[in-house]
Design a protein around this motif. Structure first.
Motif, PDB file in Angstrom:
ATOM      1  N   GLY A   1      47.441  48.212  -8.191  1.00 18.02           N
ATOM      2  CA  GLY A   1      48.853  48.543  -8.311  1.00 18.02           C
ATOM      3  C   GLY A   1      49.547  48.889  -7.020  1.00 18.02           C
TER       4      GLY A   1
ATOM      5  N   TYR B   1      52.574  47.345 -11.702  1.00 19.35           N
ATOM      6  CA  TYR B   1      52.464  48.656 -11.055  1.00 19.35           C
ATOM      7  C   TYR B   1      51.358  49.528 -11.662  1.00 19.35           C
ATOM      8  CZ  TYR B   1      57.028  47.060  -9.493  1.00 19.35           C
ATOM      9  OH  TYR B   1      58.045  46.308  -8.960  1.00 19.35           O
ATOM     10  N   ASP B   2      50.566  48.952 -12.531  1.00 18.52           N
ATOM     11  CA  ASP B   2      49.468  49.679 -13.182  1.00 18.52           C
ATOM     12  C   ASP B   2      48.352  49.910 -12.162  1.00 18.52           C
ATOM     13  OD1 ASP B   2      47.386  50.624 -14.731  1.00 18.52           O
ATOM     14  OD2 ASP B   2      47.816  49.278 -16.406  1.00 18.52           O
ATOM     15  N   THR B   3      48.006  51.163 -11.917  1.00 21.20           N
ATOM     16  CA  THR B   3      46.977  51.471 -10.915  1.00 21.20           C
ATOM     17  C   THR B   3      45.589  51.005 -11.319  1.00 21.20           C
ATOM     18  OG1 THR B   3      46.722  53.688 -11.869  1.00 21.20           O
ATOM     19  CG2 THR B   3      48.232  53.454  -9.993  1.00 21.20           C
ATOM     20  N   SER B   4      45.446  50.598 -12.583  1.00 24.32           N
ATOM     21  CA  SER B   4      44.139  50.097 -13.033  1.00 24.32           C
ATOM     22  C   SER B   4      44.086  48.567 -13.020  1.00 24.32           C
ATOM     23  CB  SER B   4      43.834  50.607 -14.443  1.00 24.32           C
ATOM     24  OG  SER B   4      44.771  50.101 -15.382  1.00 24.32           O
ATOM     25  N   ASN B   5      45.143  47.906 -12.510  1.00 25.11           N
ATOM     26  CA  ASN B   5      45.095  46.442 -12.487  1.00 25.11           C
ATOM     27  C   ASN B   5      44.190  45.935 -11.369  1.00 25.11           C
ATOM     28  OD1 ASN B   5      46.558  46.405 -10.055  1.00 25.11           O
ATOM     29  ND2 ASN B   5      48.514  45.993 -11.041  1.00 25.11           N
TER      30      ASN B   5
ATOM     31  N   SER C   1      55.551  44.959 -16.400  1.00 25.97           N
ATOM     32  CA  SER C   1      55.045  46.335 -16.516  1.00 25.97           C
ATOM     33  C   SER C   1      53.639  46.483 -15.950  1.00 25.97           C
ATOM     34  CB  SER C   1      55.069  46.780 -17.979  1.00 25.97           C
ATOM     35  OG  SER C   1      54.221  45.959 -18.767  1.00 25.97           O
ATOM     36  N   TYR C   2      52.887  45.397 -15.908  1.00 29.93           N
ATOM     37  CA  TYR C   2      51.493  45.450 -15.448  1.00 29.93           C
ATOM     38  C   TYR C   2      51.391  45.461 -13.924  1.00 29.93           C
ATOM     39  CZ  TYR C   2      46.504  44.168 -15.280  1.00 29.93           C
ATOM     40  OH  TYR C   2      45.140  44.140 -15.060  1.00 29.93           O
TER      41      TYR C   2
ATOM     42  N   SER D   1      59.385  56.285 -12.707  1.00 33.28           N
ATOM     43  CA  SER D   1      58.568  56.028 -11.520  1.00 33.28           C
ATOM     44  C   SER D   1      59.278  56.386 -10.219  1.00 33.28           C
ATOM     45  CB  SER D   1      58.165  54.547 -11.473  1.00 33.28           C
ATOM     46  OG  SER D   1      57.407  54.189 -12.604  1.00 33.28           O
TER      47      SER D   1
END
Length: 515
Positions: free
Chosen positions: A302, A294-298, A291-292, A220
């Motif tokens: 993110g 930075y998930d752009t779908s959270n 890990s979740y 990242s």
């Protein structure tokens, strides 16, 4: 006439601003300028990503330790020179007749750049928090919530800047009253978040994760060097732990400023050091899935890690985002109060520099509002420049990185000039105030100066690799061009007429130290 006003007259300045601020009010403004949330919140996610929780948690302790050296050095100087110009004035007098004008020129412009950029950091981070509040209020990123586009983000940024300028146009009592609300807002709000968040979270990270886990994310960040990642992880602490010089900017308006100014500076550092670490621990212990974040779908797209931590905690237990929204509003309030206080400080510095004819069209910016007795023209100049700094939001992704770097280097770099001058000057030439370091001043000033140099250096580093237009930290370029023009102005013209602080009162007691 109190001791601070008497000292002001000895330094060659007459009392023009109202001296009505008490120690508590001055502390409130200084504390609000540093603020509990505004430094940690926007950079927490990136610092956690660089090297994991351990460097982030222990880095705060390390930075706090060195910050005390800077604070002690500045408190001693503030006690001797209780003037609105603060660092700029200190540099001129401590550097002596030969180097004083150049030292004050460099210090004044560094501080001006840092403070005006500081308004921009608060406006940007406040808009980012508001963006997350709107998203969660309208259904989260997963459920069709409204994520404010760039143009609306810029409007929020500009709106906050204008509101702060309007409020600063009123009498100083209004600002002081708001800042008293601010200190209680942040103390009570901070306690609520620090205590409630770990209690609400369904699970908590083990102490081994929080205090000893070193986790890099080269995929990242593009950074695979552990020392480099650790250095970048400390940026959140270095960005958060400054701003305590706000008390010095208000010394001409503070009762007993030669005593209360230093107390406000050191008290602000102490309060933020303790509360800041507690806030970092509360966030880190409450992480549900690292890990979740930075998930752009959270749920928060993110883009704002603290918002996701709050959402996971409250939604996990209550199946509702209401608690997270309330706590985000408390954090947003901290940005609002911080921006208001920085605007106050920035205007005072511009006013002081204009009073000494160091700014183009100085006659305009040094005018005091006839009714409210505040430098209203200087306030609006700062607001206008801040808005210009935010215009790249429409096209550039690293605006906050650049503004943060410019703010920190300018603001903290301004501290270095008077501290270095104090370090090398002859002790017999220093007119000590009530707060005096004595023999400790030389080692304290040396450590403080070296720490400032290190801090400014790391904020020039690239924060992501590979370096592209989207990841390029353009702060070195912006600062290089800006400071280059300022130095060119000095060499070509300003050195011929700029003499540093200009007295507005004639007194036989005035004297300047020599090297």
């Amino acid at each position: 006439m109190d001791s601070a006003e008497k000292r002001l007259n000895e330094l060659g300045y007459k009392q023009e601003l109202r001296r009505e601020m008490t120690l508590f009010k001055t502390l409130a403004i200084s504390f609000s300028t540093m603020t509990l949330f505004t430094g940690i919140t926007p950079l927490y996610g990136s610092s956690l990503l660089y090297a994991g929780p351990a460097p982030l948690v222990w880095g705060w302790i390390v930075v706090s330790f060195f910050t005390w050296f800077v604070g002690l050095a500045m408190a001693e100087i503030c006690s001797s020179f209780p003037t609105t110009g603060s660092l700029y004035f200190w540099a001129a007098h401590l550097a002596g007749p030969k180097w004083g004008p150049f030292a004050s020129w460099c210090c004044a412009w560094l501080e001006t750049i840092g403070l005006i950029a500081g308004i921009g950091t608060q406006a940007y981070a406040g808009s980012q928090t508001l963006q997350s509040i709107i998203l969660l209020c309208t259904g989260t990123n997963k459920d069709g919530g409204y994520f404010a586009p760039r143009w609306l983000f810029l409007c929020m940024y500009m709106g906050l800047t204008v509101i702060w300028a309007v409020l600063n146009t009123f009498a100083l009592e209004v600002i002081a009253f708001i800042d008293i609300i601010s200190i209680w807002w942040q103390v009570v709000g901070g306690l609520v978040i620090v205590i409630m968040l770990p209690l609400v979270a369904l699970t908590r990270q083990p102490a081994s994760y929080v205090f000893s886990s070193f986790e890099m994310a080269p995929d990242s960040t593009g950074i695979s060097s552990k020392p480099y990642a650790a250095v970048l992880a400390l940026l959140v602490s270095q960005y958060s732990l400054y701003g305590y010089d706000a008390a010095a900017h208000l010394t001409e308006e503070t009762k007993g400023a030669d005593k209360n100014g230093p107390i406000a500076i050191l008290s602000s550092i102490g309060i933020i050091s303790v509360f800041g670490w507690a806030y970092i621990l509360a966030l880190t212990f409450s992480i549900q899935d690292p890990s979740y974040l930075y998930d752009t779908s959270n749920e928060t797209a993110g883009v704002f890690v603290p918002a996701q931590i709050l959402y996971d905690a409250f939604h996990g237990r209550y199946h509702s985002a209401t608690g997270a929204i309330i706590l985000l509003f408390i954090i947003w309030g901290s940005f609002f109060f911080g921006g208001l206080s920085i605007t106050t400080s920035a205007a005072r510095v511009v006013y002081a520099l204009s009073r000494d004819k160091g700014v183009p069209f100085s006659s305009i910016w040094r005018k005091i509002h006839p009714k409210h007795k505040v430098p209203s023209n200087a306030v609006w100049l700062c607001a206008a420049i801040c808005i210009l700094l935010g215009l790249p939001i429409l096209k550039v992704n690293v605006v906050f990185t650049a503004i943060t770097s410019i703010c920190t280097i300018g603001w903290v770099g301004g501290y270095a000039v008077p501290i270095f001058a104090r370090l090398v000057m002859a002790e017999e030439n220093f007119n000590a105030g009530p707060f005096y370091l004595g023999r400790a001043r030389r080692p304290v000033c040396l450590v403080a100066f070296l720490w400032i140099c290190y801090t400014c250096s790391v904020f020039l580093l690239p924060t992501y690799y590979p370096i592209t237009w989207d990841t390029f930290n353009y702060a070195p370029v912006a600062l290089g061009v800006g400071l280059g023009l300022i130095m060119l102005w000095w060499m070509v013209d300003a050195r011929k007429w700029f003499n540093g602080p200009v007295r507005n009162i004639d007194t036989p007691n005035i004297s300047r130290v020599s090297m």
